[in-house]
Design a protein around this motif. Structure first.
Motif, PDB file in Angstrom:
ATOM      1  N   SER A 195     -32.783  61.075  66.006  1.00 28.59           N
ATOM      2  CA  SER A 195     -34.053  60.458  66.419  1.00 28.59           C
ATOM      3  C   SER A 195     -34.593  59.507  65.348  1.00 28.59           C
ATOM      4  N   ALA A 196     -34.298  59.772  64.083  1.00 31.76           N
ATOM      5  CA  ALA A 196     -34.763  58.862  63.026  1.00 31.76           C
ATOM      6  C   ALA A 196     -33.858  57.636  62.916  1.00 31.76           C
ATOM      7  N   LEU A 197     -32.610  57.805  63.313  1.00 31.66           N
ATOM      8  CA  LEU A 197     -31.657  56.692  63.206  1.00 31.66           C
ATOM      9  C   LEU A 197     -31.795  55.699  64.368  1.00 31.66           C
ATOM     10  N   LEU A 198     -32.181  56.224  65.525  1.00 31.80           N
ATOM     11  CA  LEU A 198     -32.223  55.370  66.725  1.00 31.80           C
ATOM     12  C   LEU A 198     -33.033  54.076  66.539  1.00 31.80           C
ATOM     13  N   PRO A 199     -34.226  54.140  65.919  1.00 30.41           N
ATOM     14  CA  PRO A 199     -34.966  52.882  65.732  1.00 30.41           C
ATOM     15  C   PRO A 199     -34.262  51.897  64.796  1.00 30.41           C
ATOM     16  N   LYS A 200     -33.234  52.359  64.094  1.00 31.08           N
ATOM     17  CA  LYS A 200     -32.503  51.450  63.190  1.00 31.08           C
ATOM     18  C   LYS A 200     -31.337  50.760  63.879  1.00 31.08           C
ATOM     19  N   LEU A 201     -31.094  51.126  65.123  1.00 26.81           N
ATOM     20  CA  LEU A 201     -30.059  50.428  65.890  1.00 26.81           C
ATOM     21  C   LEU A 201     -30.564  49.009  66.135  1.00 26.81           C
ATOM     22  N   ARG A 202     -29.832  48.005  65.660  1.00 32.85           N
ATOM     23  CA  ARG A 202     -30.314  46.612  65.753  1.00 32.85           C
ATOM     24  C   ARG A 202     -29.474  45.752  66.686  1.00 32.85           C
ATOM     25  N   TRP A 203     -28.160  46.037  66.737  1.00 30.63           N
ATOM     26  CA  TRP A 203     -27.339  45.242  67.651  1.00 30.63           C
ATOM     27  C   TRP A 203     -26.074  46.000  68.031  1.00 30.63           C
ATOM     28  N   ALA A 204     -25.528  45.625  69.178  1.00 29.92           N
ATOM     29  CA  ALA A 204     -24.225  46.142  69.610  1.00 29.92           C
ATOM     30  C   ALA A 204     -23.436  44.970  70.175  1.00 29.92           C
ATOM     31  N   ASN A 205     -22.175  44.899  69.779  1.00 29.39           N
ATOM     32  CA  ASN A 205     -21.330  43.751  70.134  1.00 29.39           C
ATOM     33  C   ASN A 205     -20.888  43.796  71.598  1.00 29.39           C
ATOM     34  N   ILE A 206     -20.749  42.609  72.201  1.00 29.78           N
ATOM     35  CA  ILE A 206     -20.189  42.499  73.563  1.00 29.78           C
ATOM     36  C   ILE A 206     -18.916  41.645  73.492  1.00 29.78           C
ATOM     37  N   GLY A 207     -17.842  42.075  74.124  1.00 30.63           N
ATOM     38  CA  GLY A 207     -16.650  41.220  74.296  1.00 30.63           C
ATOM     39  C   GLY A 207     -15.870  41.015  73.007  1.00 30.63           C
ATOM     40  N   TRP A 208     -15.531  39.758  72.705  1.00 31.31           N
ATOM     41  CA  TRP A 208     -14.812  39.460  71.462  1.00 31.31           C
ATOM     42  C   TRP A 208     -15.583  40.014  70.279  1.00 31.31           C
ATOM     43  N   PHE A 209     -14.868  40.513  69.267  1.00 35.12           N
ATOM     44  CA  PHE A 209     -15.548  41.123  68.112  1.00 35.12           C
ATOM     45  C   PHE A 209     -16.051  40.048  67.160  1.00 35.12           C
ATOM     46  N   TYR A 210     -17.304  40.135  66.842  1.00 31.63           N
ATOM     47  CA  TYR A 210     -17.913  39.188  65.912  1.00 31.63           C
ATOM     48  C   TYR A 210     -17.807  39.759  64.509  1.00 31.63           C
ATOM     49  N   HIS A 211     -17.395  38.926  63.551  1.00 36.61           N
ATOM     50  CA  HIS A 211     -17.280  39.368  62.160  1.00 36.61           C
ATOM     51  C   HIS A 211     -18.450  38.790  61.377  1.00 36.61           C
ATOM     52  N   TRP A 212     -19.346  39.698  60.940  1.00 35.83           N
ATOM     53  CA  TRP A 212     -20.606  39.246  60.329  1.00 35.83           C
ATOM     54  C   TRP A 212     -20.397  38.618  58.962  1.00 35.83           C
ATOM     55  N   GLY A 213     -19.385  39.072  58.213  1.00 38.49           N
ATOM     56  CA  GLY A 213     -19.150  38.547  56.861  1.00 38.49           C
ATOM     57  C   GLY A 213     -18.849  37.061  56.876  1.00 38.49           C
ATOM     58  N   GLU A 263     -17.570  31.644  82.457  1.00 40.51           N
ATOM     59  CA  GLU A 263     -17.067  33.022  82.419  1.00 40.51           C
ATOM     60  C   GLU A 263     -17.442  33.637  81.063  1.00 40.51           C
ATOM     61  N   PRO A 264     -18.467  34.493  81.035  1.00 45.18           N
ATOM     62  CA  PRO A 264     -18.884  35.052  79.747  1.00 45.18           C
ATOM     63  C   PRO A 264     -17.812  35.975  79.172  1.00 45.18           C
ATOM     64  N   ASP A 265     -17.600  35.905  77.850  1.00 46.89           N
ATOM     65  CA  ASP A 265     -16.565  36.744  77.238  1.00 46.89           C
ATOM     66  C   ASP A 265     -17.014  37.337  75.894  1.00 46.89           C
ATOM     67  N   ALA A 266     -18.269  37.141  75.509  1.00 51.22           N
ATOM     68  CA  ALA A 266     -18.734  37.675  74.221  1.00 51.22           C
ATOM     69  C   ALA A 266     -20.251  37.762  74.234  1.00 51.22           C
ATOM     70  N   GLY A 267     -20.796  38.298  73.157  1.00 55.67           N
ATOM     71  CA  GLY A 267     -22.258  38.339  73.068  1.00 55.67           C
ATOM     72  C   GLY A 267     -22.734  39.491  72.214  1.00 55.67           C
ATOM     73  N   ILE A 268     -24.009  39.727  72.325  1.00 52.97           N
ATOM     74  CA  ILE A 268     -24.621  40.769  71.501  1.00 52.97           C
ATOM     75  C   ILE A 268     -25.806  41.340  72.269  1.00 52.97           C
ATOM     76  N   VAL A 269     -26.013  42.641  72.114  1.00 53.35           N
ATOM     77  CA  VAL A 269     -27.268  43.217  72.589  1.00 53.35           C
ATOM     78  C   VAL A 269     -28.128  43.397  71.347  1.00 53.35           C
ATOM     79  N   ASN A 270     -29.297  42.778  71.333  1.00 52.75           N
ATOM     80  CA  ASN A 270     -30.232  42.935  70.222  1.00 52.75           C
ATOM     81  C   ASN A 270     -31.260  43.995  70.579  1.00 52.75           C
ATOM     82  N   PHE A 271     -31.443  44.950  69.675  1.00 52.09           N
ATOM     83  CA  PHE A 271     -32.482  45.968  69.862  1.00 52.09           C
ATOM     84  C   PHE A 271     -33.567  45.688  68.820  1.00 52.09           C
ATOM     85  N   TYR A 272     -34.767  45.406  69.270  1.00 52.41           N
ATOM     86  CA  TYR A 272     -35.865  45.117  68.338  1.00 52.41           C
ATOM     87  C   TYR A 272     -36.910  46.215  68.426  1.00 52.41           C
ATOM     88  N   GLN A 273     -37.379  46.684  67.265  1.00 51.21           N
ATOM     89  CA  GLN A 273     -38.612  47.456  67.224  1.00 51.21           C
ATOM     90  C   GLN A 273     -39.746  46.434  67.066  1.00 51.21           C
TER      91      GLN A 273
END
Ligand SMILES: O=C(O)CCC(=O)C(=O)O
Ligand SMILES: [Fe+2]
Length: 427
Positions: free
Chosen positions: A223-241, A298-308
């Motif tokens: 329950s304390a970690l859930l608000p820290k969820l900020r994004w989840a990847n969709i489709g092709w993997f995005y490399h943040w570095g 044809e969508p093949d990638a993306g991100i779900v953003n979770f904002y507090q």
């Protein structure tokens, strides 16, 4: 916990007095003339981010005000923009909902579809985002740092809110393989070269080392970690570095429900009207590709953003997709937000738009797909009633509780032309 807006607008309240005190202290510590160094985009971010005094939204476009069926939603939480704050043109949509879309003469390719997503589909997408999507094999921002349960953080939280989740760094020897640190918190401003068909193979073969887990994060309950969820990847993997996609990892399918909403949105727009006065610059050598989006989108990638409600998304350009003009479809769910979109540099003053639950933004074409944009503010207490707790659907209760202080954005892109599969040597 942020003080409710109503209190902050009342100068006799203690919340107002506290915020004012904090504000005066911040101003005192600020270097003189610091504002003169801000780009117009930065100045707008600062304005809408401000907790004190609460920002004046009279320059923010709020098209819900043109829709009588949203009156109740607008009254929620005090926040409201103006229907005429920005120069927009109404366009008819090709679908049956009867609602119009809007285009922006100053930013060709930007299309706003207020309340395009029905109340039922909004609930379905919220469930999808938390229950079905933010779990393996999809990657989220916490994976690098925490040993998350295989059923996903949401499902683990529902069954065991007190279960303690441990950091990666203290629980395995993984760290010796790891080279580049990924930001644990908000997304940062790494400038990356834009992807294109010409640069694709060199960008694709660049090494994409795993990010380093934080050595300072503490064990936390689900329950304390859930608000820290900020994004989840969709489709092709995005490399943040490297801010590039890592095509060597393959791709996960785009969920049919999400794909359908995006397809419906793209096919509802009369593109010949959107781009009628466009100079056709920046579309590449062939004819502008909007003429064929009916078949080629044809969508093949993306991100779900979770904002507090305290979270923001800094100004950025999404330029890692090889398709540099294809529609990016962005779906807003939960609390409303101020969305800023400017031009090719931060020196272009951005247009502020109030996005509410169910609104869809499409960013398309060479100008808009490379425009700086960001989310400086989530507007607290703006959750529409169809997302509240209801006695008729008890399953919905945890989602409604989560949404009280959250906004979810489903941001869907097309990396490659339809049917194209990259052939990589190390694949
Ligand atoms: O949350 C939003 O509305 C925008 C998100 C965004 O720009 C992104 O994910 O790149
Ligand atoms: Fe973006």
């Amino acid at each position: 916990m942020t003080a409710p807006t109503a209190d902050l607008l009342d100068p006799t309240s203690s919340a107002y007095k506290k915020a004012r005190k904090r504000h005066i202290k911040t101003i005192k510590n600020r270097r003189e003339n610091v504002e003169a160094d801000w780009t117009p985009f930065r100045a707008a971010e600062k304005k809408y981010k401000a907790r004190f005094p609460p920002p004046d939204l009279s320059h923010v476009l709020d098209l819900a005000l043109a829709d009588g069926s949203r009156a109740k939603e607008i009254e929620m939480g005090w926040w409201k923009g103006r229907v005429d704050a920005v120069d927009v043109k109404e366009i008819p949509l090709k679908h049956a909902s009867g609602r119009p879309g809007y285009v922006f003469p100053d930013l060709p390719g930007l299309v706003l579809l207020p309340r395009f997503v029905t109340d039922d589909t909004q609930r379905e997408l919220v469930r999808w985002a938390l229950h079905d999507h933010a779990r393996p094999p999809n990657v989220n921002n916490l994976d690098t740092h925490y040993v998350l349960p295989p059923e996903g953080l949401w499902n683990s939280y529902i069954s065991s809110p007190d279960l303690v989740i441990h950091p990666v760094a203290s629980s395995s020897g993984r760290s010796h393989e790891i080279v580049v640190a990924e930001p644990a918190g908000p997304r940062t401003l790494i400038s990356n070269p834009p992807a294109s068909p010409a640069s694709f193979s060199s960008l694709a073969s660049e090494p994409k080392p795993l990010a380093a887990p934080s050595t300072t994060v503490l064990p936390l309950s689900t329950s304390a970690l859930l608000p820290k969820l900020r994004w989840a990847n969709i489709g092709w993997f995005y490399h943040w570095g490297t801010k590039q996609y890592d095509f060597t990892r393959g791709k996960e399918p785009v969920d049919p429900r999400v794909r359908q909403v995006c397809q419906n949105a793209v096919s509802a727009v009369p593109w010949e009207v959107v781009f009628e006065s466009d100079e056709a610059e920046g579309w590449g050598e062939d004819e502008p590709d909007w003429k064929r989006w009916d078949e080629t989108y044809e969508p093949d990638a993306g991100i779900v953003n979770f904002y507090q409600t305290k979270d923001t998304l800094m100004a950025h350009v999404d330029r890692s997709e090889v398709c540099a003009t294809s529609p990016l479809v962005s779906i807003s769910l939960g609390n409303a937000a101020v969305f800023l979109i400017g031009g090719l540099t931060r020196d272009v003053p951005p247009v502020p738009i109030l996005l509410r639950s169910g609104d869809v933004v499409i960013m398309s074409g060479p100008a808009c797909r490379r425009a700086y944009h960001g989310v400086p503010r989530i507007l607290e207490n703006t959750l529409p009633s169809h997302l509240h707790v209801t006695s008729s659907d008890e399953d919905w209760t945890p989602y409604a509780e989560y949404l009280k202080s959250a906004r979810i954005n489903v941001n869907v892109r097309q990396v490659f032309p339809k049917g194209f599969e990259p052939h990589l040597e190390n694949h």
